[in-house]
Scaffold this motif. Structure first.
Motif, PDB file in Angstrom:
ATOM      1  N   PRO A 116      10.233  -2.547  -1.842  1.00  0.00           N
ATOM      2  CA  PRO A 116      10.235  -1.981  -0.486  1.00  0.00           C
ATOM      3  C   PRO A 116      11.093  -0.728  -0.358  1.00  0.00           C
ATOM      4  N   VAL A 117      11.110   0.094  -1.403  1.00  0.00           N
ATOM      5  CA  VAL A 117      11.839   1.366  -1.421  1.00  0.00           C
ATOM      6  C   VAL A 117      10.941   2.385  -2.121  1.00  0.00           C
ATOM      7  N   PRO A 118      11.197   3.693  -1.998  1.00  0.00           N
ATOM      8  CA  PRO A 118      10.393   4.673  -2.741  1.00  0.00           C
ATOM      9  C   PRO A 118      10.361   4.332  -4.236  1.00  0.00           C
ATOM     10  N   THR A 119       9.161   4.277  -4.780  1.00  0.00           N
ATOM     11  CA  THR A 119       8.970   3.785  -6.150  1.00  0.00           C
ATOM     12  C   THR A 119       8.079   4.724  -6.943  1.00  0.00           C
ATOM     13  N   THR A 120       8.536   5.109  -8.126  1.00  0.00           N
ATOM     14  CA  THR A 120       7.777   5.994  -9.016  1.00  0.00           C
ATOM     15  C   THR A 120       7.639   5.345 -10.385  1.00  0.00           C
ATOM     16  N   SER A 121       6.426   5.265 -10.878  1.00  0.00           N
ATOM     17  CA  SER A 121       6.187   4.795 -12.248  1.00  0.00           C
ATOM     18  C   SER A 121       5.775   5.980 -13.106  1.00  0.00           C
ATOM     19  N   ILE A 122       6.580   6.277 -14.122  1.00  0.00           N
ATOM     20  CA  ILE A 122       6.243   7.313 -15.104  1.00  0.00           C
ATOM     21  C   ILE A 122       5.706   6.599 -16.342  1.00  0.00           C
ATOM     22  N   PHE A 123       4.496   6.958 -16.757  1.00  0.00           N
ATOM     23  CA  PHE A 123       3.874   6.266 -17.879  1.00  0.00           C
ATOM     24  C   PHE A 123       3.093   7.240 -18.740  1.00  0.00           C
ATOM     25  N   SER A 124       2.681   6.759 -19.920  1.00  0.00           N
ATOM     26  CA  SER A 124       1.894   7.572 -20.843  1.00  0.00           C
ATOM     27  C   SER A 124       0.724   6.761 -21.381  1.00  0.00           C
ATOM     28  N   ARG A 125      -0.440   7.357 -21.396  1.00  0.00           N
ATOM     29  CA  ARG A 125      -1.608   6.672 -21.968  1.00  0.00           C
ATOM     30  C   ARG A 125      -1.550   6.645 -23.486  1.00  0.00           C
ATOM     31  N   THR A 126      -0.606   7.375 -24.074  1.00  0.00           N
ATOM     32  CA  THR A 126      -0.432   7.335 -25.524  1.00  0.00           C
ATOM     33  C   THR A 126       0.814   6.534 -25.912  1.00  0.00           C
ATOM     34  N   ASP A 127       1.279   5.702 -24.992  1.00  0.00           N
ATOM     35  CA  ASP A 127       2.395   4.786 -25.265  1.00  0.00           C
ATOM     36  C   ASP A 127       1.982   3.823 -26.372  1.00  0.00           C
ATOM     37  N   GLY A 128       2.787   3.710 -27.417  1.00  0.00           N
ATOM     38  CA  GLY A 128       2.451   2.834 -28.527  1.00  0.00           C
ATOM     39  C   GLY A 128       3.031   1.441 -28.426  1.00  0.00           C
ATOM     40  N   VAL A 129       3.786   1.165 -27.368  1.00  0.00           N
ATOM     41  CA  VAL A 129       4.425  -0.146 -27.211  1.00  0.00           C
ATOM     42  C   VAL A 129       3.833  -0.931 -26.044  1.00  0.00           C
ATOM     43  N   VAL A 130       3.700  -0.278 -24.903  1.00  0.00           N
ATOM     44  CA  VAL A 130       3.215  -0.934 -23.681  1.00  0.00           C
ATOM     45  C   VAL A 130       1.839  -0.378 -23.319  1.00  0.00           C
ATOM     46  N   ALA A 131       0.869  -1.244 -23.089  1.00  0.00           N
ATOM     47  CA  ALA A 131      -0.442  -0.790 -22.615  1.00  0.00           C
ATOM     48  C   ALA A 131      -0.248  -0.075 -21.284  1.00  0.00           C
ATOM     49  N   TRP A 132      -0.719   1.154 -21.200  1.00  0.00           N
ATOM     50  CA  TRP A 132      -0.433   1.981 -20.021  1.00  0.00           C
ATOM     51  C   TRP A 132      -0.924   1.362 -18.728  1.00  0.00           C
ATOM     52  N   GLN A 133      -2.001   0.566 -18.812  1.00  0.00           N
ATOM     53  CA  GLN A 133      -2.547  -0.042 -17.597  1.00  0.00           C
ATOM     54  C   GLN A 133      -1.525  -0.976 -16.926  1.00  0.00           C
ATOM     55  N   CYS A 134      -0.587  -1.489 -17.719  1.00  0.00           N
ATOM     56  CA  CYS A 134       0.428  -2.399 -17.181  1.00  0.00           C
ATOM     57  C   CYS A 134       1.542  -1.656 -16.450  1.00  0.00           C
ATOM     58  N   SER A 135       1.498  -0.322 -16.490  1.00  0.00           N
ATOM     59  CA  SER A 135       2.540   0.494 -15.864  1.00  0.00           C
ATOM     60  C   SER A 135       2.016   1.293 -14.676  1.00  0.00           C
ATOM     61  N   VAL A 136       0.807   0.971 -14.221  1.00  0.00           N
ATOM     62  CA  VAL A 136       0.210   1.728 -13.124  1.00  0.00           C
ATOM     63  C   VAL A 136       0.528   1.060 -11.792  1.00  0.00           C
ATOM     64  N   GLU A 137       1.219   1.807 -10.932  1.00  0.00           N
ATOM     65  CA  GLU A 137       1.587   1.329  -9.613  1.00  0.00           C
ATOM     66  C   GLU A 137       0.449   1.567  -8.624  1.00  0.00           C
ATOM     67  N   LYS A 138       0.359   0.715  -7.627  1.00  0.00           N
ATOM     68  CA  LYS A 138      -0.601   0.947  -6.548  1.00  0.00           C
ATOM     69  C   LYS A 138      -0.043   2.047  -5.648  1.00  0.00           C
ATOM     70  N   ASN A 139      -0.791   3.127  -5.490  1.00  0.00           N
ATOM     71  CA  ASN A 139      -0.328   4.215  -4.637  1.00  0.00           C
ATOM     72  C   ASN A 139      -0.165   3.742  -3.201  1.00  0.00           C
TER      73      ASN A 139
END
Length: 258
Positions: free
Chosen positions: A177-200
């Protein structure tokens, strides 16, 4: 865990995992571009708590915190040694530090979390929104299955706990419930990027960069975005303008495909 609860998302490929060696180049690029990165807006001096990723310590966030201090922020590491998961005393220690920074400054604290540290950041903001100014996560898996990462076995080995943790994740997956930013990379080799996508949402956004997972904390595009986000006035948050530097630096995070 059934796929009804977690959509099937494969972990990053072996090729992407091998590509994590890019982190050395990304760190060098961050250092080389240090003078240009000093052109970003200066901060207002409010405290920033930086939480490290799995098996990492405050030394891993040294460049990031040094940069934030150079931009005028009161940046702090977590001071709890290596991040070996939510062991006894860790969560209590983070809350105590968050409260201390708030008490000493009289200001809300921005929380930046890298990977697992971002999971903690979201948990802190959900439980203590009166202490948290905003949350910025770097390659953090806050949705989907933990087995969509290449780190879940390491997590279970060092923490002694199951990677499936619905009790904690109910405080992590929803947007804080505060301003939230997710910075992610589709070329991340550790975490599947889809798991880091926030709902706008009105105070929630995604920023995509082209980076490795291990290099996120020193990548120049990440440092620039961090400075821009932290400089937002507390009561006048606006979404990140990725068009200033173009799609080669900040691709459209909502585009379809990989």
């Amino acid at each position: 865990m059934s796929t009804a609860t977690h959509p099937e998302i494969a972990p990053p490929s072996r090729l992407l995992l091998l590509g994590e060696v890019r982190a050395l180049w990304e760190t060098g690029a961050g250092i080389a571009m240090w003078p240009l990165l000093q052109l970003t807006p200066r901060g207002d001096g409010h405290p920033v708590l930086v939480l490290p990723g799995l098996v990492a310590s405050d030394s891993s966030t040294g460049i990031l915190r040094r940069y934030l201090k150079s931009r005028g922020y009161d940046a702090h590491g977590w001071g709890l040694g290596r991040n070996l998961g939510p062991r006894e005393g860790v969560e209590r220690g983070m809350v105590a530090l968050l409260q201390k920074l708030n008490d000493e400054s009289g200001q809300k604290v921005s929380v930046v979390g890298w990977s697992l540290g971002g999971v903690y950041a979201r948990m802190l903001a959900t439980a203590h929104p009166h202490l948290v100014r905003n949350v910025i996560t770097l390659g953090s898996p806050f949705s989907g299955s933990p087995r969509s990462t290449n780190a879940w076995r390491v997590y279970e080995g060092v923490s002694g706990q199951s990677a499936e943790d619905p009790k904690r994740m109910k405080h992590v997956s929803p947007t804080p419930p505060v301003p939230t930013t997710s910075i992610f990379s589709r070329t991340d080799g550790v975490v599947a990027w889809q798991c880091s996508v926030e709902k706008n949402g009105p105070q929630a956004e995604n920023i995509e960069v082209i980076a490795s997972h291990i290099g996120l904390g020193a990548h120049p595009a990440v440092l620039y975005a961090l400075a821009d986000r932290l400089a937002q006035p507390e009561d006048d948050w606006k979404p990140f303008n990725r068009t200033l530097l173009g799609p080669l630096v900040y691709p459209d995070p909502l585009r379809k495909g990989r």
